[in-house]
Design a protein around this motif. Structure first.
Motif, PDB file in Angstrom:
ATOM      1  N   MET A 107      18.709  -1.784   0.930  1.00 19.54           N
ATOM      2  CA  MET A 107      17.324  -2.184   0.728  1.00 19.54           C
ATOM      3  C   MET A 107      16.633  -1.261  -0.275  1.00 19.54           C
ATOM      4  O   MET A 107      15.795  -1.696  -1.027  1.00 19.54           O
ATOM      5  N   LYS A 108      16.993   0.009  -0.293  1.00 20.46           N
ATOM      6  CA  LYS A 108      16.322   0.943  -1.194  1.00 20.46           C
ATOM      7  C   LYS A 108      16.609   0.644  -2.660  1.00 20.46           C
ATOM      8  O   LYS A 108      15.846   1.042  -3.521  1.00 20.46           O
ATOM      9  N   GLY A 113      10.908   7.936   0.674  1.00 20.21           N
ATOM     10  CA  GLY A 113      10.737   8.081  -0.773  1.00 20.21           C
ATOM     11  C   GLY A 113      10.224   6.811  -1.437  1.00 20.21           C
ATOM     12  O   GLY A 113      10.114   6.740  -2.656  1.00 20.21           O
ATOM     13  N   LEU A 114       9.911   5.792  -0.633  1.00 19.31           N
ATOM     14  CA  LEU A 114       9.373   4.538  -1.160  1.00 19.31           C
ATOM     15  C   LEU A 114       7.846   4.592  -1.146  1.00 19.31           C
ATOM     16  O   LEU A 114       7.249   5.142  -0.212  1.00 19.31           O
ATOM     17  N   PRO A 115       7.209   4.007  -2.144  1.00 18.85           N
ATOM     18  CA  PRO A 115       5.744   3.929  -2.111  1.00 18.85           C
ATOM     19  C   PRO A 115       5.278   3.052  -0.948  1.00 18.85           C
ATOM     20  O   PRO A 115       5.981   2.115  -0.553  1.00 18.85           O
ATOM     21  N   VAL A 116       4.111   3.346  -0.426  1.00 24.58           N
ATOM     22  CA  VAL A 116       3.545   2.551   0.666  1.00 24.58           C
ATOM     23  C   VAL A 116       3.474   1.081   0.254  1.00 24.58           C
ATOM     24  O   VAL A 116       3.784   0.192   1.052  1.00 24.58           O
ATOM     25  N   ALA A 117       3.105   0.809  -0.992  1.00 28.46           N
ATOM     26  CA  ALA A 117       2.997  -0.581  -1.457  1.00 28.46           C
ATOM     27  C   ALA A 117       4.331  -1.315  -1.316  1.00 28.46           C
ATOM     28  O   ALA A 117       4.360  -2.493  -0.947  1.00 28.46           O
ATOM     29  N   ILE A 138       6.760  -0.600   0.870  1.00 26.17           N
ATOM     30  CA  ILE A 138       7.027  -0.779   2.299  1.00 26.17           C
ATOM     31  C   ILE A 138       6.226  -1.964   2.833  1.00 26.17           C
ATOM     32  O   ILE A 138       6.750  -2.788   3.586  1.00 26.17           O
ATOM     33  N   VAL A 139       4.986  -2.071   2.431  1.00 28.66           N
ATOM     34  CA  VAL A 139       4.146  -3.194   2.861  1.00 28.66           C
ATOM     35  C   VAL A 139       4.701  -4.505   2.308  1.00 28.66           C
ATOM     36  O   VAL A 139       4.783  -5.504   3.026  1.00 28.66           O
ATOM     37  N   ALA A 140       5.115  -4.510   1.044  1.00 24.23           N
ATOM     38  CA  ALA A 140       5.677  -5.719   0.442  1.00 24.23           C
ATOM     39  C   ALA A 140       6.933  -6.159   1.194  1.00 24.23           C
ATOM     40  O   ALA A 140       7.112  -7.349   1.479  1.00 24.23           O
ATOM     41  N   ILE A 141       7.798  -5.215   1.526  1.00 25.70           N
ATOM     42  CA  ILE A 141       9.018  -5.519   2.283  1.00 25.70           C
ATOM     43  C   ILE A 141       8.657  -6.120   3.639  1.00 25.70           C
ATOM     44  O   ILE A 141       9.223  -7.127   4.065  1.00 25.70           O
ATOM     45  N   ILE A 180       4.037   8.171   6.925  1.00 23.96           N
ATOM     46  CA  ILE A 180       5.243   8.882   7.371  1.00 23.96           C
ATOM     47  C   ILE A 180       6.492   8.190   6.820  1.00 23.96           C
ATOM     48  O   ILE A 180       7.403   8.843   6.290  1.00 23.96           O
ATOM     49  N   MET A 181       6.521   6.860   6.933  1.00 23.03           N
ATOM     50  CA  MET A 181       7.668   6.107   6.422  1.00 23.03           C
ATOM     51  C   MET A 181       7.834   6.299   4.923  1.00 23.03           C
ATOM     52  O   MET A 181       8.960   6.437   4.423  1.00 23.03           O
ATOM     53  N   SER A 182       6.740   6.348   4.201  1.00 25.25           N
ATOM     54  CA  SER A 182       6.787   6.551   2.761  1.00 25.25           C
ATOM     55  C   SER A 182       7.352   7.927   2.417  1.00 25.25           C
ATOM     56  O   SER A 182       8.229   8.054   1.556  1.00 25.25           O
TER      57      SER A 182
END
Length: 63
Positions: free
Chosen positions: A1-2, A34-38, A40-43, A28-30
């Motif tokens: 996924m990354k 190492g993924l941007p919050v945007a 993570i939200v998109a996923i 925390i997840m970001s």
């Protein structure tokens, strides 16, 4: 996924009010991924959308 790319097409802002603990979890997840919050939200929204096609007005095919 990354390795998948997210938010590469035309982008549009979205402002939402969500529970404080969800925002803190996203931060925390970001940091940990190492993924941007945007991204993570998109996923998360893409996964929700694929699980709830009925919300998009798409009915499952009956056999």
């Amino acid at each position: 996924m990354k390795t998948q790319k997210h938010n590469e097409g035309e982008l549009k802002d979205l402002n939402v009010k969500i529970e404080k603990n969800l925002v803190e979890s996203l931060d925390i997840m970001s940091k940990n991924s190492g993924l941007p919050v945007a991204d993570i939200v998109a996923i998360a929204v893409k996964r929700f959308r694929s699980s709830h096609a009925d919300y998009m007005g798409i009915l499952p095919k009956s056999e």
